[in-house]
Design a protein around this motif. Structure first.
Motif, short mmCIF file in Angstrom:
data_model
loop_
_atom_site.label_atom_id
_atom_site.label_comp_id
_atom_site.label_asym_id
_atom_site.label_seq_id
_atom_site.Cartn_x
_atom_site.Cartn_y
_atom_site.Cartn_z
N ASN A 13 0.83 -1.21 0.00
CA ASN A 13 0.00 0.00 0.00
C ASN A 13 0.86 1.26 0.00
OD1 ASN A 13 -2.57 1.10 -0.09
ND2 ASN A 13 -2.72 1.32 2.11
N SER A 14 1.97 1.23 0.76
CA SER A 14 2.88 2.36 0.79
C SER A 14 3.54 2.58 -0.56
CB SER A 14 3.96 2.16 1.86
OG SER A 14 3.39 2.07 3.14
N ALA A 15 3.67 1.50 -1.34
CA ALA A 15 4.28 1.59 -2.66
C ALA A 15 3.29 2.08 -3.72
CB ALA A 15 4.84 0.24 -3.07
N GLU A 16 2.12 2.57 -3.27
CA GLU A 16 1.08 3.10 -4.15
C GLU A 16 0.56 2.04 -5.10
OE1 GLU A 16 2.45 6.64 -6.06
OE2 GLU A 16 3.05 7.60 -4.18
N LEU A 17 0.50 0.81 -4.59
CA LEU A 17 -0.01 -0.29 -5.39
C LEU A 17 -1.48 -0.10 -5.73
CD1 LEU A 17 0.18 -3.25 -6.46
CD2 LEU A 17 -0.54 -3.96 -4.20
N THR A 18 -2.24 0.52 -4.84
CA THR A 18 -3.68 0.66 -5.06
C THR A 18 -3.96 1.39 -6.37
OG1 THR A 18 -3.87 0.84 -2.65
CG2 THR A 18 -5.83 1.31 -3.94
N ARG A 19 -3.23 2.45 -6.62
CA ARG A 19 -3.45 3.21 -7.86
C ARG A 19 -3.11 2.36 -9.09
NH1 ARG A 19 -4.45 8.46 -6.81
NH2 ARG A 19 -3.89 9.22 -4.74
N GLN A 20 -2.06 1.55 -8.99
CA GLN A 20 -1.70 0.69 -10.11
C GLN A 20 -2.81 -0.32 -10.39
OE1 GLN A 20 0.96 1.34 -11.78
NE2 GLN A 20 2.08 2.66 -10.35
N LEU B 127 -13.60 -4.91 -9.25
CA LEU B 127 -12.41 -5.63 -9.74
C LEU B 127 -11.16 -5.24 -8.95
CD1 LEU B 127 -12.59 -5.75 -13.65
CD2 LEU B 127 -12.63 -7.67 -12.05
N ALA B 128 -11.03 -3.96 -8.65
CA ALA B 128 -9.87 -3.50 -7.87
C ALA B 128 -9.89 -4.12 -6.48
CB ALA B 128 -9.87 -1.98 -7.78
N SER B 129 -11.08 -4.24 -5.89
CA SER B 129 -11.19 -4.89 -4.58
C SER B 129 -10.76 -6.35 -4.66
CB SER B 129 -12.63 -4.80 -4.07
OG SER B 129 -13.01 -3.47 -3.81
N MET B 130 -11.15 -7.02 -5.74
CA MET B 130 -10.77 -8.42 -5.90
C MET B 130 -9.25 -8.56 -6.06
SD MET B 130 -12.03 -11.45 -6.01
CE MET B 130 -11.16 -13.01 -6.17
N MET B 131 -8.66 -7.68 -6.83
CA MET B 131 -7.21 -7.74 -7.05
C MET B 131 -6.45 -7.38 -5.77
SD MET B 131 -6.92 -5.97 -10.80
CE MET B 131 -7.81 -6.63 -12.21
N PHE B 132 -6.95 -6.37 -5.06
CA PHE B 132 -6.27 -5.93 -3.84
C PHE B 132 -6.42 -6.96 -2.73
CE2 PHE B 132 -5.64 -3.17 -0.09
CZ PHE B 132 -4.45 -2.56 -0.46
N THR C 115 -10.83 -4.22 6.47
CA THR C 115 -10.72 -2.80 6.82
C THR C 115 -9.63 -2.11 5.99
OG1 THR C 115 -9.30 -3.49 8.67
CG2 THR C 115 -11.61 -3.02 9.16
N ALA C 116 -8.50 -2.79 5.79
CA ALA C 116 -7.44 -2.22 4.97
C ALA C 116 -7.91 -2.02 3.54
CB ALA C 116 -6.21 -3.14 5.00
N GLU C 117 -8.69 -2.98 3.05
CA GLU C 117 -9.18 -2.88 1.68
C GLU C 117 -10.19 -1.75 1.53
OE1 GLU C 117 -11.09 -6.03 -1.49
OE2 GLU C 117 -9.62 -6.65 -0.01
N ALA C 118 -11.08 -1.61 2.51
CA ALA C 118 -12.09 -0.55 2.45
C ALA C 118 -11.44 0.83 2.43
CB ALA C 118 -13.05 -0.67 3.63
N SER C 119 -10.41 1.02 3.25
CA SER C 119 -9.75 2.33 3.31
C SER C 119 -8.90 2.59 2.07
CB SER C 119 -8.91 2.44 4.58
OG SER C 119 -7.94 1.41 4.63
N ALA C 120 -8.18 1.57 1.59
CA ALA C 120 -7.29 1.76 0.45
C ALA C 120 -8.07 1.99 -0.84
CB ALA C 120 -6.36 0.56 0.29
N ILE C 121 -9.02 1.11 -1.14
CA ILE C 121 -9.81 1.26 -2.36
C ILE C 121 -10.77 2.44 -2.24
CG2 ILE C 121 -11.49 0.13 -3.87
CD1 ILE C 121 -8.72 -1.11 -4.02
N GLY C 122 -11.36 2.61 -1.05
CA GLY C 122 -12.33 3.68 -0.87
C GLY C 122 -11.74 5.06 -1.06
N ALA D 107 -18.98 -3.38 0.27
CA ALA D 107 -19.31 -4.76 -0.11
C ALA D 107 -18.12 -5.47 -0.74
CB ALA D 107 -20.50 -4.76 -1.07
N GLY D 108 -17.37 -4.74 -1.57
CA GLY D 108 -16.19 -5.35 -2.19
C GLY D 108 -15.08 -5.64 -1.20
N SER D 109 -15.07 -4.92 -0.07
CA SER D 109 -13.98 -5.10 0.90
C SER D 109 -13.99 -6.47 1.56
CB SER D 109 -14.04 -4.01 1.97
OG SER D 109 -15.17 -4.20 2.82
N ILE D 110 -15.15 -7.13 1.62
CA ILE D 110 -15.18 -8.44 2.29
C ILE D 110 -14.64 -9.55 1.39
CG2 ILE D 110 -17.09 -7.71 3.73
CD1 ILE D 110 -18.90 -9.57 2.16
N LEU D 111 -14.23 -9.21 0.16
CA LEU D 111 -13.54 -10.19 -0.68
C LEU D 111 -12.17 -10.52 -0.11
CD1 LEU D 111 -14.40 -8.65 -4.17
CD2 LEU D 111 -15.27 -10.82 -3.28
#
Length: 425
Positions: free
Chosen positions: A69-76, A98-103, A111-118, A141-145
């Motif tokens: 996440n620190s490496a700005e992976l979410t944007r990629q 799709l981004a939630s699934m990949m992340f 929680t990490a997914e909800a904050s990063a993607i959100g 909803a996507g965060s629980i993936l």
């Protein structure tokens, strides 16, 4: 136990953190029931709750997620998802899922997914004309993936508590995660047609190859984890360390976005998150000890046995109970508390332990997106700055989709057991 529950509810009502609520309620129970002598064993029970070598996987996987996440992976990942979706009506909503699934293969925590993607997708969807509460609900909803695929912290804890193969659990959650992802995408595309959502901007052809090059190494992380464990190259604990090292190298060498300060911050965040997780597990272990003193697990199992001897009826009842439990407790605490009871009920259900584990975790994850203690719901509400009740109303159809997936997991073993059986062969 009524006194214990009353103390716990009172602590939660006045805003005491969940870990402290569990511990204080246990202390109140021991003194009120004149069993204060057992307080001597309180620290021992707490230490015993976290004294498991496999639990070392948790800080390493958290570190891997923080480094990525620190490496700005979410944007990629978001840009890569945009490239895959193309010019589809409502494409930005599909990109969100799709981004939630990949992340999911990076974070391991909802929680990490909800904050990063959100933090990326909710403002982007709002700018594109989507209603903010819908964008927030879809992100939640996507965060629980995340907890359904490796490196899922909840599946690791379930494996530790029950002795179930962690690699089997990692494999078993993949198909349900894809089913849930697919259903959410279908819903997003249907909403796009009904409400006339806009077409997304296409990704320029010149950016496509660089995006793929940067996204693929991150997407390989769960493959390395499961493949390494399954092939016997390393144990789950070693896999976690390998994942952290891999994330560090990818962030420093391939992305070039990990500075020393970001690495230090990732280690600091990992330490604080791990301390919080372990404190919850330790306090919940004391509560599980009290449940054992009161013989609650056997009493509940006997009660369910008296209600019906049909496994499918018991399975439905258990799902309802777990869903209610997930409404009020953080999943890791709920797992530690529920497992003594579930271990008594499990022989009555005629279900595979791996399938059972995915069902239990998915139940508790649905609680993360429902009030009153839905942490993911609170996170996306804070990001969107929308009232909680509006986001909660918008997420209702998506909760229904999650429940459909839950029923498939509970009653169709092939969805969870096919991949473990395939790789076993």
């Amino acid at each position: 136990m009524i006194l214990y529950l009353a103390a716990f509810v009172a602590c939660m009502f006045i805003g005491v953190p969940i870990a402290m609520s569990l511990g204080l309620s246990s202390v109140v129970y021991l003194f009120a029931m004149d069993r204060w002598q057992l307080m001597i064993g309180f620290p021992q029970k707490m230490i015993a709750g976290v004294d498991n070598f496999v639990l070392l996987t948790i800080p390493f996987f958290i570190l891997a997620g923080n480094l990525m996440n620190s490496a700005e992976l979410t944007r990629q990942i978001v840009r890569f998802a945009q490239m895959l979706v193309g010019r589809v009506r409502g494409g930005l909503a599909v990109v969100n899922v799709l981004a939630s699934m990949m992340f999911s293969g990076v974070s391991g925590a909802a929680t990490a997914e909800a904050s990063a993607i959100g933090s990326i997708m909710i403002p982007a969807m709002r700018r594109d004309g989507y209603r903010a509460e819908y964008a927030a609900a879809l992100t939640a909803a996507g965060s629980i993936l995340g907890p359904l695929v490796p490196p899922s912290l909840s599946l690791i804890l379930y494996g530790v508590l029950t002795g179930t193969s962690i690699s089997d659990l990692f494999l078993a959650g993949i198909v349900p995660a894809f089913i849930l992802c697919g259903l959410l995408i279908v819903y997003a595309m249907w909403r796009a047609r009904v409400e006339g959502h806009p077409l997304p901007e296409p990704v320029p052809a010149s950016e496509r190859l660089p995006l793929a090059v940067k996204a693929v190494p991150a997407l390989l992380l769960p493959v390395i984890i499961v493949g390494g464990i399954r092939s016997g190259v390393f144990t789950p604990t070693e896999a976690a360390a390998v994942a952290a090292l891999y994330a560090l190298l990818v962030g420093m060498i391939l992305y070039g976005t990990l500075s020393p300060s970001k690495i230090a911050q990732a280690f600091y965040d990992t330490a604080t998150m791990t301390a919080g997780v372990m404190l919850i597990v330790a306090m919940a272990s004391m509560t599980a000890f009290i449940l054992g003193i009161e013989n609650i697990p056997r009493e509940i199992a006997g009660l369910m046995r008296g209600l019906s001897d049909q496994p499918w009826i018991l399975l439905i009842l258990l799902n309802v109970v777990l869903l209610i439990l997930g409404l009020f407790l953080e999943p890791l605490a709920a797992l530690v508390l529920a497992m003594p009871i579930l271990n008594e009920i499990f022989p009555l259900l005629d279900i595979d332990p791996v399938q059972f584990g995915i069902m239990v975790v998915l139940n508790l994850m649905i609680g993360m997106i429902t009030p009153p203690v839905g942490l993911c719901l609170f996170i996306v509400t804070a990001i969107s700055k929308e009232p909680l009740e509006r986001v909660a109303y918008a997420i209702l159809p998506m909760i229904a989709i999650c429940l459909v997936t839950l029923m498939l997991v509970a009653f169709v073993p092939a969805f969870t057991l096919s991949l473990p059986a395939l790789f076993e062969g």
